[in-house]
Design an enzyme around this catalytic site. Structure first.
Site, PDB file in Angstrom:
ATOM      1  N   ASP A 193       2.852  -1.352   1.536  1.00  0.00           N
ATOM      2  CA  ASP A 193       2.215  -0.826   0.318  1.00  0.00           C
ATOM      3  C   ASP A 193       2.301   0.702   0.236  1.00  0.00           C
ATOM      4  O   ASP A 193       1.808   1.399   1.110  1.00  0.00           O
ATOM      5  CB  ASP A 193       0.737  -1.278   0.370  1.00  0.00           C
ATOM      6  CG  ASP A 193      -0.105  -0.792  -0.796  1.00  0.00           C
ATOM      7  OD1 ASP A 193       0.459  -0.312  -1.798  1.00  0.00           O
ATOM      8  OD2 ASP A 193      -1.350  -0.899  -0.704  1.00  0.00           O
ATOM      9  N   HIS A 368      -6.477   1.322  -1.228  1.00  0.00           N
ATOM     10  CA  HIS A 368      -5.141   1.391  -0.608  1.00  0.00           C
ATOM     11  C   HIS A 368      -5.108   2.398   0.545  1.00  0.00           C
ATOM     12  O   HIS A 368      -5.808   3.405   0.522  1.00  0.00           O
ATOM     13  CB  HIS A 368      -4.097   1.777  -1.660  1.00  0.00           C
ATOM     14  CG  HIS A 368      -3.962   0.769  -2.754  1.00  0.00           C
ATOM     15  ND1 HIS A 368      -3.102  -0.301  -2.667  1.00  0.00           N
ATOM     16  CD2 HIS A 368      -4.605   0.654  -3.934  1.00  0.00           C
ATOM     17  CE1 HIS A 368      -3.207  -1.026  -3.776  1.00  0.00           C
ATOM     18  NE2 HIS A 368      -4.109  -0.476  -4.561  1.00  0.00           N
TER      19      HIS A 368
HETATM   20 ZN   LIG Z   1      -1.652  -4.233  -6.135  1.00  0.00          ZN
HETATM   21 ZN   LIG Z   2      -4.749  -5.150  -4.955  1.00  0.00          ZN
END
Ligand SMILES: [Zn+2]
Ligand SMILES: [Zn+2]
Length: 556
Positions: A193, A368
């Site tokens: 990510d 994140h």
């Molecule tokens: Zn996402």
């Molecule tokens: Zn997500």
């Protein structure tokens, strides 16, 4: 090593924000990881959602074995109804993820015909030649997993979305051990990510928000409105806990907020004491300092609960001078204008507005991983190949550069964009071509309509159904609507007595304008969306056609 080729084909989400979808292929077997959507940008006004082009999957339909979901955010599951309506294939996901999926499929009448397979972190399952091990990770949503995919050439780890939260509110810990163990055994590729690669340091834990919430609850004298994404289960849980401590009843406003809280409650993520929850209609029966309203619409979406409350047009959620409104979410790039416009309206209502403005403690934390967390996972996994995923081009590029500097942890770094076909075999890895990719715009009908078929509004559709432009002239100085609205149609013949249809359509637009408040009319985002929805309802009902409707406001 077995002879054969492994293909990794991102169909969306690499080089663009949202719409995450990736195919993995070994011989005649394909699995798909995630099936997300992208919310349309302003220039696509007139469509509801944007999903990835899945021509590659349709061309290989007999080989597609499963769709495997990492978690329940829209940019990972929102494209499912569209994909499943084209391609019948089993869907794998964790309990919480599938609860969201079920609701979505039910809405599109796809639930009965779809096979849903529940997976659990740590429990391996097989699909064709792949053995998949879901690994528990932390994120802004609950029940999220990374996927370790055992292929004949080695293990591929797809992180999904994650941050390394050492103190998640549900006490379900990030399974660093599994990442480390795979690192020891050897990993072919890590797909990670990239969303927060530009942020140095560590992303704060979900618990960091508690200090700010506590401060807000203790200071607020009057009504308290809290807005967050309906999927921010950690945040909703926190608000409900604090509301209980501070003796405030909780009202949930907005369908997504209600549904999502109900699911979280059913699955044991949120506990609501008896009598704590009240119906929005009861808000007025309680003194202002005894109520906390959880309301959807942090992004200034024109028809959301908070947007309507902000212009004093919500039946139950009335914002009065001295009330407090908390926006516990990030300002998604592209939505700044709509959000600040809504915040302006809230200031006009003389509310105290608390939003992410850089002050501490934070009212929102990201879901994140920041740079140090990304490096941590690279160090644990030590992949032979590293591929940044989930990000716009600059984010992928920066993530690739970071990985390339991690000598000792990362072998080779490969930059992919949506559509690239990456091939692995016993000799190594290389890009071998392109699959068709792109954005498909879909008009799924308004959320409140029970069921509407998915309609693809690509160019072909546009040429068949045409375009309708309601044109409204508003005086820049007075804010008044100057003349009766005009309606221009191209490529769309209503088929009814043309003039009668046009006259009626103009009446609809006039009515919408007349029944809107001055504040709504001064907010072009809101008024355009209202006109679009009202006109769409009329046109669909009378013609069964779905032209692209794009209201135009002329300031004169
Ligand atoms: Zn996402
Ligand atoms: Zn997500």
């Amino acid at each position: 090593m077995p002879a054969g080729k492994l293909h990794i084909i991102p169909l969306g989400g690499l080089g663009e924000f949202g719409m995450n979808c990736m195919a993995l292929r070994w011989g005649d077997d394909i699995i798909v990881i995630d099936a997300g959507l992208m919310f349309p940008e302003a220039e696509l006004l007139g469509v509801d959602i944007v999903v990835p082009d899945i021509s590659y999957l349709l061309e290989n339909r007999q080989h597609v074995r499963a769709i495997i979901l990492t978690h329940g955010h829209e940019d990972h599951i929102g494209g499912l109804p569209w994909i499943l309506s084209e391609l019948s294939v089993p869907v794998y996901g964790t309990e919480f993820t599938l609860a969201y999926v079920e609701e979505k499929l039910e809405e599109h009448q796809l639930l009965d015909e779809t096979v849903l397979e529940e997976i659990r972190a740590g429990q391996r399952f097989k699909v064709g030649p792949f053995t998949i091990n879901p690994i528990q990770v932390t994120h802004s949503l609950v029940d999220c997993v990374s996927l370790a995919i055992h292929t004949p050439l080695g293990v591929v780890i797809h992180t999904g979305d994650f941050k390394v939260d050492p103190t998640p509110t549900d006490n379900r810990l990030f399974d660093l051990h599994s990442f480390a163990e795979y690192g020891k055994e050897g990993v072919l590729a890590l797909l990670q990510d990239s969303t927060n690669v530009e942020r140095p340091g560590y992303t704060p834990s979900e618990r960091a928000v508690r200090r700010k919430f506590d401060e807000v609850f203790s200071r607020t004298q009057r009504r308290l409105f809290i807005s967050c994404f309906s999927s921010s289960i950690h945040r909703i849980k926190l608000a409900i806990e604090l509301a209980y401590e501070y003796r405030r009843k909780v009202a949930l406003v907005g369908r997504s907020m209600t549904d999502s809280t109900e699911i979280a409650q059913d699955l044991g993520y949120i506990e609501i004491p008896d009598g704590q929850l009240i119906h929005p209609g009861e808000i007025k029966n309680y003194p202002p300092d005894r109520v906390c309203v959880m309301i959807s619409g942090t992004q200034g979406e024109p028809m959301s609960g908070l947007s309507r409350a902000a212009v004093d047009n919500h039946k139950h959620a009335k914002i009065e001078p001295g009330d407090t409104v908390v926006l516990s979410s990030r300002i998604i790039p592209g939505n700044e204008k709509a959000i600040y416009r809504m915040i302006d309206h809230l200031f006009r209502r003389e509310a105290h507005v608390i939003y992410e403005d850089g002050s501490q403690p934070p009212v929102h934390v990201s879901g994140h991983a920041s740079q140090e967390e990304l490096k941590l996972i690279m160090n644990l996994v030590k992949p032979r190949y590293f591929i940044p995923i989930h990000g716009e081009y600059r984010q992928l590029k920066r993530h690739a550069e970071m990985a390339a500097s991690m000598h000792g942890a990362v072998g080779s770094v490969i930059m992919l964009e949506s559509g690239d076909i990456l091939e692995f075999d016993e000799l190594g890895a290389r890009k071998v071509g392109r699959a068709p990719v792109g954005r498909v715009c879909i008009d799924s009908g308004s959320r409140t309509d029970v069921v509407e078929d998915l309609v693809i509004k690509d160019r072909r559709h546009l040429s068949e159904d045409g375009i309708v432009l309601p044109i409204i002239a508003i005086n820049k100085l007075t804010g008044l609507v100057e003349t009766a609205p005009e309606i221009v149609m191209r490529g769309f013949a209503p088929g009814l007595a043309e003039n009668g249809f046009l006259a009626e359509a103009r009446t609809i637009v006039t009515n919408t304008l007349e029944t809107s408040s001055e504040e709504e009319k001064s907010d072009y985002g809101v008024i355009k969306e209202k006109i679009r929805q009202d006109l769409k309802r009329y046109i669909v009902k009378n013609t069964q056609r779905r032209p692209l409707i794009m209201p135009v406001i002329l300031e004169i």
